[in-house]
Design a protein around this motif. Structure first.
Motif, PDB file in Angstrom:
ATOM      1  N   GLU A  33       0.815  -1.217   0.000  1.00 43.28           N
ATOM      2  CA  GLU A  33       0.000   0.000   0.000  1.00 43.28           C
ATOM      3  C   GLU A  33       0.854   1.274   0.000  1.00 43.28           C
ATOM      4  O   GLU A  33       0.314   2.386   0.091  1.00 43.28           O
ATOM      5  CB  GLU A  33      -0.932   0.007   1.218  1.00 43.28           C
ATOM      6  N   SER A  34       2.184   1.124  -0.094  1.00 42.46           N
ATOM      7  CA  SER A  34       3.072   2.293   0.005  1.00 42.46           C
ATOM      8  C   SER A  34       2.837   3.276  -1.135  1.00 42.46           C
ATOM      9  O   SER A  34       2.559   2.886  -2.271  1.00 42.46           O
ATOM     10  CB  SER A  34       4.535   1.846  -0.012  1.00 42.46           C
ATOM     11  N   GLY A  42       2.323   8.886   6.703  1.00 42.73           N
ATOM     12  CA  GLY A  42       1.343   8.125   7.476  1.00 42.73           C
ATOM     13  C   GLY A  42      -0.095   8.426   7.119  1.00 42.73           C
ATOM     14  O   GLY A  42      -1.009   7.860   7.717  1.00 42.73           O
ATOM     15  N   GLN A  43      -0.318   9.306   6.146  1.00 50.01           N
ATOM     16  CA  GLN A  43      -1.692   9.632   5.741  1.00 50.01           C
ATOM     17  C   GLN A  43      -2.163   8.673   4.646  1.00 50.01           C
ATOM     18  O   GLN A  43      -1.405   8.306   3.755  1.00 50.01           O
ATOM     19  CB  GLN A  43      -1.765  11.067   5.214  1.00 50.01           C
ATOM     20  N   TRP A  44      -3.445   8.272   4.726  1.00 48.24           N
ATOM     21  CA  TRP A  44      -4.042   7.426   3.701  1.00 48.24           C
ATOM     22  C   TRP A  44      -4.661   8.312   2.614  1.00 48.24           C
ATOM     23  O   TRP A  44      -5.281   9.319   2.910  1.00 48.24           O
ATOM     24  CB  TRP A  44      -5.115   6.531   4.292  1.00 48.24           C
ATOM     25  N   LYS A  63      -6.451   2.594  -2.513  1.00 47.38           N
ATOM     26  CA  LYS A  63      -6.145   3.278  -1.257  1.00 47.38           C
ATOM     27  C   LYS A  63      -4.667   3.047  -0.922  1.00 47.38           C
ATOM     28  O   LYS A  63      -4.176   1.921  -1.000  1.00 47.38           O
ATOM     29  CB  LYS A  63      -7.019   2.717  -0.123  1.00 47.38           C
ATOM     30  N   LEU A  75      -0.938   4.379   1.429  1.00 48.46           N
ATOM     31  CA  LEU A  75      -0.385   5.034   2.615  1.00 48.46           C
ATOM     32  C   LEU A  75       0.896   5.766   2.212  1.00 48.46           C
ATOM     33  O   LEU A  75       1.819   5.156   1.662  1.00 48.46           O
ATOM     34  CB  LEU A  75      -0.069   3.976   3.684  1.00 48.46           C
ATOM     35  N   THR A  97       4.373   6.924   2.430  1.00 50.31           N
ATOM     36  CA  THR A  97       5.518   6.457   3.225  1.00 50.31           C
ATOM     37  C   THR A  97       6.791   7.258   2.963  1.00 50.31           C
ATOM     38  O   THR A  97       7.799   7.041   3.631  1.00 50.31           O
ATOM     39  CB  THR A  97       5.812   4.979   2.903  1.00 50.31           C
TER      40      THR A  97
END
Length: 876
Positions: A224-225, A244-246, A257, A259, A261
């Motif tokens: 998900e990076s 750290g925000q989605w 979706k 994240l 990094t």
């Protein structure tokens, strides 16, 4: 074993050993080698060799040079000082010839300066990558889709990447990147359109894109990076820490979706790759175990290898070929090579992941520049030989006083270099004036990137100075060599009459060659312009006039279409997935229902009114897709021929099997006449299939408009567009403008060649005027006697221009085959449909040069003819 590219220039090394004192030579050479090794690691071979020249000029001081032998022992530096003074006096004494030579050289040098700046920026692309000299891209050569066409791809299979990493010890690291994608990224109420690619975690190990925030080892290791550039992060998170925000992603299939990094610094201006976002390769929906193990999947991914310091590139390529040979699939027609990172931009591969400026274009620009420079050098040589008679006394007195050939040669060379340095100052000024125009032209050649800046720097100015010295040596060598070696008795007979070819003096040979360069350039410019006009006015087989194409990025096309229909300026509308007549397109494979015939086809998805809007010529059946036309297709006549279908009438209702995942069976609903679906320099299958466009599909909305105020209409269209889409900028263009921009590169080539042709003609004209003045001055007595005997101006013009007519005719004979070859093999090589070359194109150079020469000669003859003969004969 070191290659010649990793050693300093041997010729310069030899020259330094010849002029440097024996006792200090090894120290000087050691210092230069140390600087060269440092530059080699930092900048690569080409730039290191250029910097070696600069370092040599910087280090060598007068105290390190040998004392010259013979008479020079008296005071060599005093001698050069005298040469300098004498040369300045000579140049001042002959202002007309000095101006002609300096202006001619300045014009050509401005072009040379542009090329030096351009090449230095072109070959400094990706210099910021610390391991640039060890990074290679695996490329693929394989049979293409069109007959005997060979595809040269910038991509390679994932299989090669996996095998190279595990089986080839010279490969330290491997990075795999996907094709570019576009995605809408959303955080809270912020939504921005970004472009980027999928990449393996080693992407950050091989390429030097520094992380502003985050850790290189973990930035891409989770499915998900999400990595963002600093600019993209500022747009999405103006007031929030992005780490750290989605974020929500639209347009990437299942990956919706991610994240954040890591934040990368923005790629610098000279970065080959340009991106906003990088996602982990493991999230790429196309990558499966089966996909990775198939070496035939060569289109989708870019494979970068980091080799160790001692790797032999050819040997690594051989090992890759051996790995493919062991695979169960027959891979004998697929070949992989390693392309160094410094060659990415000039590699001209079919699906490159960055801008392309092919080495062929570089060669063409350098070749044209050399032509202009040669023309200026010939000017100098011609005028110097022409002036030999006037300098007879000076040279003879110097010889009588004991001047050696080498001293005379040195003095004349110093004079040429002085003119060249004067021209350099003018050339830099001309370059700065023309820089905005040049900038737009060279950036147009890269289509979608403003890559070049054409800025000056001190190191570039040192290149210019070296360049001016070389030009001065080249321009002055021949006349200096001739004049310094001739005896006084030969000088009396005019050095300009020295024979280079049987029946032709050196001056006539050079003028003829100079004319041939101008004629050739004019012919090339005319033929490229004719091809450009031919391309933009080519009958595509459908109408494009007064049609505006609006790019649609979401599922709102039908709603927007209804709004546009309510405008009085919009006469009709039609939806399509792609715009025909441009480069690229989709293709597929079809089989006849009885499995007897198969064909490849190009295709497009269109709405019902598409054929009516573009006025395609219907041949048979219905050419309007209804809502229940899901399994119907409309084809062109080439499609019927390819599947051996009898007639258009009988083909209606015929079932055709598509070679897709579902083996879909469709029926032919209508037939249209053949048309040109792609640009003239792009090849796709001639059989064409139209499929009905599904509701909600993205693409292009075509609008037939009738308006007297296009700007106001476009503003109104944008206002309606922004009701549905505030993320993507409004992108609409007249269809005819889109077709013209398709050939922007050809137009830029025409502008560039025309500019160089104009410069070459200007230089030739300057030289021609100088030679005409010299010829008339040397024949003043003869002209005066002819006038006394009754000759009029017309007969004098005929007499004096006869020689020029013969030279221009010979120049045309030389230029025509060369120009035709250059146009055929280089400039228009990529076009599958070309102009027919006729008398206009072939005679254009001859006629233009003849008119200019006639004007120059007539002006000078008329100037002399109005003077009284008694003024020249009274002292005889």
């Amino acid at each position: 074993m070191k290659s010649s590219k990793t050693t300093p220039p041997l010729l310069l090394d030899w020259f330094i050993s010849g002029i440097c004192k024996h006792e200090v030579f090894e120290i000087v050479q050691g210092d230069l080698y140390e600087l060269y090794e440092r530059n080699l690691k930092k900048h690569g071979a080409l730039k290191a060799r250029l910097l070696y020249i600069r370092d040599a000029l910087t280090i060598l001081r007068p105290t390190l040079l040998k004392q010259l032998e013979g008479n020079y022992q008296l005071n060599p530096y005093g001698m050069f000082k005298n040469h300098f003074k004498t040369s300045c006096r000579n140049l001042k004494r002959n202002p007309l010839f000095t101006i002609i030579n300096a202006v001619g050289l300045a014009i050509s040098m401005s072009v040379g300066i542009m090329i030096i700046v351009f090449l230095s920026e072109l070959y400094s692309v990706d210099d910021f990558h610390e391991q640039k000299d060890q990074i290679y891209r695996v490329t693929t050569t394989q049979p293409g889709l069109m007959g005997d066409q060979i595809d040269h791809l910038a991509t390679a299979s994932y299989f090669v990447a996996d095998q190279a990493k595990s089986e080839i010890p010279e490969v330290e690291k491997v990075a795999v990147m996907s094709w570019r994608f576009k995605a809408d990224v959303t955080f809270s109420d912020k939504r921005v359109a970004l472009s980027g690619f999928y990449a393996t975690p080693s992407f950050l190990d091989i390429l030097s894109y520094p992380l502003q925030i985050g850790h290189p080892q973990s930035a891409l290791d989770q499915p998900e990076s999400v990595l963002l550039t600093a600019s993209a992060a500022n747009k999405l998170f103006p007031d929030t820490d992005p780490i750290g925000q989605w974020v929500d992603l639209a347009g990437l299939g299942n990956f919706n979706k991610g994240l954040v990094t890591g934040i990368l610094k923005d790629p610098p201006a000279n970065s080959y790759l340009d991106f906003d976002i990088v996602l982990p390769m493991q999230s790429n929906p196309m990558i499966s175990t089966q996909f990775r193990s198939n070496p035939n999947n060569t289109f989708e991914n870019y494979v970068y290898l980091l080799l160790n310091d001692h790797a032999d590139v050819e040997e690594v390529a051989t090992k890759i070929a051996a790995l493919l040979a062991e695979h169960p699939y027959d891979m004998s027609r697929v070949k992989h090579t390693l392309e160094p990172m410094g060659s990415f931009i000039t590699g001209a591969k079919m699906n490159a992941n960055g801008p392309t400026f092919s080495s062929r274009n570089v060669d063409m620009m350098v070749g044209l520049t050399l032509i202009v420079l040669l023309s200026a050098c010939f000017n100098y040589t011609n005028l110097s030989l022409g002036r030999s008679l006037r300098r007879l006394k000076e040279i003879s007195i110097r010889k009588v006083n004991g001047a050696t050939r080498s001293q005379l040669f040195t003095q004349l060379i110093v004079e040429a270099i002085l003119v060249s340095l004067l021209a350099l100052i003018l050339g830099i000024a001309l370059f700065l004036i023309a820089r905005p125009l040049l900038l737009s032209q060279v950036n147009d050649l890269l289509q979608d990137r403003s890559f070049f800046l054409l800025n000056l720097s001190w190191i570039k100015i040192s290149y210019f100075t070296l360049f001016a010295l070389i030009i001065g040596l080249i321009a002055g060598f021949f006349p200096s060599w001739i004049l310094s070696r001739l005896k006084t008795s030969l000088l009396l007979n005019d050095a300009g009459k020295i024979k280079l070819l049987p029946g032709m003096s050196a001056r006539k040979v050079l003028i003829t060659f100079q004319f041939s360069l101008s004629i050739g350039l004019i012919m090339c410019a005319v033929m490229v312009y004719q091809q450009y006009k031919f391309a933009i006015h080519y009958d595509l087989g459908f109408q494009t006039e007064n049609i505006v194409n609006v790019n649609i990025h979401g599922d709102y096309m039908e709603l927007l279409e209804q709004d546009y229909k309510s405008l009085p300026q919009v006469l009709s509308t039609a939806r399509s997935q792609a715009v025909l007549g441009l480069r690229g397109g989709q293709f597929g494979n079809a089989i006849s229902e009885d499995f007897q015939d198969t064909t490849m086809y190009s295709c497009n998805y269109v709405g019902g009114n598409y054929f009516d809007l573009h006025e395609f010529t219907p041949v048979e059946g219905s050419v309007f897709f209804k809502t229940d036309s899901a399994n119907s297709i409309i084809v062109n006549q080439s499609f019927l021929k390819a599947l051996n279908l009898d007639t258009a009438e009988n083909a209606i209702g015929t079932k055709v099997r598509l070679r897709d995942d579902q083996q879909t069976i469709v029926s032919i609903q209508g037939v249209v006449s053949d048309f040109m679906g792609v640009s003239l320099d792009f090849q796709m299958p001639a059989p064409f299939v139209f499929f009905p466009m599904a509701s909600g599909q993205k693409g292009t909305l075509g609008l037939k408009i009738a308006t007297d105020d296009l700007l106001a209409t476009m503003t109104l269209l944008e206002k309606y567009y922004q009701k549905y889409d505030l993320v993507h900028p409004f992108n609409a263009q007249l269809y005819d403008d889109q077709l013209a921009s398709n050939y922007q590169q050809l137009q830029s080539s025409y502008t560039l060649i025309s500019l160089l042709a104009f410069l070459a003609i200007s230089i030739s004209t300057l030289g021609l005027i100088g030679i005409a003045i010299y010829t008339l001055e040397s024949r003043l007595k003869e002209i005066s006697i002819r006038k006394v005997l009754g000759a009029n101006t017309q007969s004098l013009i005929l007499l004096l221009s006869k020689g020029f007519l013969i030279m221009i005719s010979l120049a045309t004979i030389l230029a025509v085959p060369v120009a035709l070859h250059v146009v055929d093999e280089m400039l228009l090589q990529s076009f599958f449909h070309r102009i027919d070359i006729g008398l206009l194109e072939i005679s254009s150079g001859f006629v233009i040069v003849l008119l200019i020469a006639a004007l120059a000669v007539c002006t000078q003859v008329r100037r002399v003819s109005v003077q009284k003969p008694s003024e020249f004969l009274r002292d005889e």
